[in-house]
Design a protein around this motif. Sequence first.
Motif, PDB file in Angstrom:
ATOM      1  N   ALA A   1      65.836  40.098  61.997  1.00  0.00           N
ATOM      2  CA  ALA A   1      67.251  39.826  61.763  1.00  0.00           C
ATOM      3  C   ALA A   1      68.131  40.956  62.264  1.00  0.00           C
ATOM      4  O   ALA A   1      67.704  42.116  62.371  1.00  0.00           O
ATOM      5  N   MET A   2      69.363  40.592  62.568  1.00  0.00           N
ATOM      6  CA  MET A   2      70.432  41.548  62.864  1.00  0.00           C
ATOM      7  C   MET A   2      71.655  41.091  62.085  1.00  0.00           C
ATOM      8  O   MET A   2      72.032  39.924  62.151  1.00  0.00           O
ATOM      9  N   VAL A   3      72.267  42.001  61.324  1.00  0.00           N
ATOM     10  CA  VAL A   3      73.445  41.663  60.544  1.00  0.00           C
ATOM     11  C   VAL A   3      74.511  42.731  60.777  1.00  0.00           C
ATOM     12  O   VAL A   3      74.196  43.893  61.028  1.00  0.00           O
ATOM     13  N   THR A   4      75.766  42.307  60.722  1.00  0.00           N
ATOM     14  CA  THR A   4      76.867  43.271  60.771  1.00  0.00           C
ATOM     15  C   THR A   4      77.513  43.304  59.399  1.00  0.00           C
ATOM     16  O   THR A   4      77.549  42.304  58.680  1.00  0.00           O
ATOM     17  N   THR A   5      78.050  44.465  59.041  1.00  0.00           N
ATOM     18  CA  THR A   5      78.590  44.606  57.689  1.00  0.00           C
ATOM     19  C   THR A   5      79.526  45.790  57.604  1.00  0.00           C
ATOM     20  O   THR A   5      79.508  46.689  58.467  1.00  0.00           O
ATOM     21  N   HIS A   6      80.347  45.784  56.561  1.00  0.00           N
ATOM     22  CA  HIS A   6      81.138  46.955  56.173  1.00  0.00           C
ATOM     23  C   HIS A   6      80.690  47.470  54.806  1.00  0.00           C
ATOM     24  O   HIS A   6      81.279  48.423  54.295  1.00  0.00           O
ATOM     25  N   TYR A   7      79.669  46.834  54.207  1.00  0.00           N
ATOM     26  CA  TYR A   7      79.231  47.204  52.864  1.00  0.00           C
ATOM     27  C   TYR A   7      78.448  48.513  52.893  1.00  0.00           C
ATOM     28  O   TYR A   7      77.447  48.641  53.607  1.00  0.00           O
ATOM     29  N   GLU A   8      78.882  49.478  52.086  1.00  0.00           N
ATOM     30  CA  GLU A   8      78.168  50.757  51.992  1.00  0.00           C
ATOM     31  C   GLU A   8      76.781  50.565  51.395  1.00  0.00           C
ATOM     32  O   GLU A   8      75.847  51.301  51.718  1.00  0.00           O
ATOM     33  N   ARG A   9      76.620  49.576  50.512  1.00  0.00           N
ATOM     34  CA  ARG A   9      75.326  49.333  49.885  1.00  0.00           C
ATOM     35  C   ARG A   9      74.261  49.031  50.953  1.00  0.00           C
ATOM     36  O   ARG A   9      73.143  49.539  50.873  1.00  0.00           O
ATOM     37  N   LEU A  10      74.621  48.194  51.929  1.00  0.00           N
ATOM     38  CA  LEU A  10      73.647  47.851  52.968  1.00  0.00           C
ATOM     39  C   LEU A  10      73.306  49.049  53.843  1.00  0.00           C
ATOM     40  O   LEU A  10      72.165  49.226  54.277  1.00  0.00           O
ATOM     41  N   LYS A  11      74.319  49.890  54.123  1.00  0.00           N
ATOM     42  CA  LYS A  11      74.044  51.091  54.908  1.00  0.00           C
ATOM     43  C   LYS A  11      73.055  51.997  54.171  1.00  0.00           C
ATOM     44  O   LYS A  11      72.144  52.577  54.784  1.00  0.00           O
ATOM     45  N   ALA A  12      73.238  52.107  52.858  1.00  0.00           N
ATOM     46  CA  ALA A  12      72.346  52.958  52.063  1.00  0.00           C
ATOM     47  C   ALA A  12      70.938  52.375  52.013  1.00  0.00           C
ATOM     48  O   ALA A  12      69.950  53.101  52.125  1.00  0.00           O
TER      49      ALA A  12
END
Length: 810
Positions: free
Chosen positions: A445-456
Amino acid sequence: MQGLDPQTAADLGWPTLIDHWAARAATARGAAAIRAEVGLPTIDAARARIAAVSEARHLAAIDAAVPLGGIDELGPAIARVRKAAALDASELVAVGRTGQALARVRSHLRKHADVAPALAAIAAAIADLGHVFHPILEAFDADGKLVDHASPALGPLRKSVVALTAQLDRRMEELVNDPRYAPLLQDDYYTQREERYVLPVRTDGKGFVKGIVHGTSHSGQTIFIEPEEIVDLNNRKKLAECEVADEERRIFARLSGWVAEEADGFDAAMVAAGALDVIVAGGRLAEDLIAAAPELDPAPRVALLHARHPLMLLAGRRCVANDVTVAAGGCLVISGPNAGGKTVALKTTGLCALMARCGLHLPAESGSAIGWFTAVRSDIGDAQSLEANLSTFTGHVTRLRELLADGGPGMLVLIDEIAVGTDPEQGAALAQAVIEALAARGVTAMVTTHYERLKAVAATDARYANASVGFDLEKLEPTFKLHLGVPGSSGALVVARRVGLPAEVVDRAGVILGDVGMSVERLLASVADQQRRIEEERVALLAELEAVEADRQASRIARDRARATGDREHVRTHSEALGALREARAEAERVRLELRRKERAARQADVQQARRQLVQVGTQVSRHEPKPPLPPGRAARDGELTPGTPVIVPSLRGRGVVAGAPERGKVPVQLGAMHALVDLAEVLVDTHKQAGAAVARERKAAAPAAPTPAPAVAIVDGTDPAKAGARTPSTTLDVRGKRVDETITDLDRFLDEALLTGKDAIFVLHGHGTGALRAAVREHVKRHPAVKSARPGEGNEGGDGVTVVLLKDA
């Protein structure tokens, strides 16, 4: 591949890419096959087409493109002759010309079978149909009409029609000018109605002209009458024309019968032509995309080098090339500012996956690899639907439900702004749960996001990886460059300030976000900016190296040209001097002969004086004769002329070696097969060969002592624990198709650049081929003083077609 999902196709712009591919087809059948393309069934079939596309591109590069012009669609015509129907003239001409074009394709690819074996194998299905299309082409002229010799009877029948027509014309001219009819005619001409000759008679004269009425004019003032005098001629002409038409139908039936006998051959040939057209059109598309043949991996992974969005390239839009890497079953989390290129990265990867399934070359650098995905699914764009009573968030969740229901190993899922459109905390938690569920199902998968939780999460869980799109803090604009391994700042406040939101509003937002939030944003932005600067410095350094190399090449060319000009001038002046010398000597010889004749009458002293003057003239001319250029040597130092030393002896115009110790001011020299004893002052040390010998001694000294010669650098197998880092275009030297001498020169230059830029490894892409280039590369790096070790590439690095060279620490 499972049927392509309509929403995914629309999200990625796949129909547009198909249109571009089909537009490059030369035949209607090829274009139709492309528009019906849903992907090849097996990875081997895709690899075969990729190789065939490479062959088509190679043929085009050597001005031997596959000649697919002139092939019409024969499917309907062949179907008709199978039912014993006769084709008309246009259909028969199309069959003849297409048969000729098919034969041309077959012959062309047979001629180039050595460089295009796959294409030649497809063309082998085109049967020899010359016994059908040659008679058809001979039966028609350039305008598509039957020629008189199409049958023994056709010519005489047509001549009969021509004769009758001429007779009718003469008779009608007579009637027009006949005093009995001339006053009754609307004008002095005759015409035809219902293919019969008639006179235009005024309505008031109809009772005076006997014959058959064939109609009236629109105004009703003219009646067209066939005079009874020519009724018989008109009947004979009509019968003759019917006989011609009957004969032409018999010819059409005969030719159609021949086509019917080879209906299977024509069908098979058209299938082969369609398959070739699909491949050749793929080659044209690849050329327009500056694409490269990818490595297809059974594992569902992505390893694209300098990938570019194909539709942006075809539209002529600016497109930044990016590396995209996703492990099999892993998830790449892309963050960064809006309008920074996150969605473009998703679409580029999705289109490349679909193109690979169709056996096309990818808009990426050579060495790129992509997995064999059984399905590609996406959720990109606004999922709001008023008709279905779905909000943006509800639409996204509905799509996520479908993706999770269908998800499994081998599937590529692309999600843009995952779980967006709801409470940020709940949306982030839902997004994390979704990517965990996808990972559990083995989905790549590839996802784009602005969520800090996903970056962490991507920073702590090995199943995921972070990536970000860059942002230029100085210009306050995105760079569209994808940076693997680090998360990115969303840059919402920076973007808001850039688009003109009031400064007090943006400042207030910063206060509300707080010091911690702003610090994280600044840190991520700083990291992204630092990466941008490093990349720019690397590009600038490489550009400077290329400029230096270009200047060096230009200087070498200028020096060689100057030397050539000097050599030509030297030859010219040398020839002029020799000419003058020959003239002087000829004059001297003439004077000598004259003196001998008069010697008895002249005084002996005068004769001697004249001879001395002649000798002085010859010496003077010889003194001005151009001297040959000095050899590239220098005078020997004391004790330097030892046995084996390379030397030059200008007086003997030769190179050789010292054969013994100098004695009494002379030294023995071996010049080829000649042995000479030469004065020490006449011997120069050969600096070129001396330098070469010194390099050879250094290389020999670098080799370890052993009972048998051993290389200074060992070539180990792919299990060597030494790691070379990620393979990128900046660390890869592609030498495929080059000669060995060119390869060694390029390799030395690339090693110099690698050392200068602090790289610890490079990858030499030489391919498999005959193995000669691979052996030359590995033999050369064995002896290079800057090389620590070398090994064949691992499976994910290109296998044995790549040599990985690890460099010594500076």
